[in-house]
Scaffold this active site. Sequence first.
Site: not given
Ligand SMILES: [Mg+2]
Length: 184
Positions: A11, A13
């Site tokens: 992932d 962020d």
């Molecule tokens: Mg995230």
Amino acid sequence: MPDASRLVILDRDGVINRDSDAYVKSLDEWIPYPSSIEAIARLSRAGWDVAIATNQSGIARGYYDEATLEAMHAELEKQVGDAGGEIAYIAYCPHGPDDGCSCRKPLPGLLEEIRAALGLESLAGSWMVGDSLRDLQAGEPMGCRPVLVRTGKGSKTEAQGEGLEGALIFDELAGFVDWLLDKC
Ligand SMILES: [Mg+2]
Ligand SMILES: [Zn+2]
């Protein structure tokens, strides 16, 4: 030739860069964790493939456009490159929660895109690293091994305690990479 057992999917962020409840809307707001950049480069230098699967509903919401997202990803690739590594593929979902797309995590569409882009028959045995439960859920039907990091929303996800039975948990991406490179 990529090999799923030597693939780590991240992932973005809250794992690679600081998350923001107000969205990461510009290159200035994209603030990487230096230890994560270095960790990606270490994985890459050790022969692992690193791919990214990121929900970017801020595009659907009109907070930023795809050119701005491309600029963030060019900067990410430059920083990883300067550290001697590379990113194999970045898949993003530009849709909103009500768009009915098949790529917004927790759905597995971004991971399917990565699988196809890397020419893999399956992602079974690869690693999916995220700070939210939906990251881990996206990897589950693809056979990815789940890893939660406590950066970003990760501490909150851990405190909620749901759906983490099979997950490994680390303070940050660099801790997972230390563990993985020591083990494999
Ligand atoms: Mg995230
Ligand atoms: Zn989507």
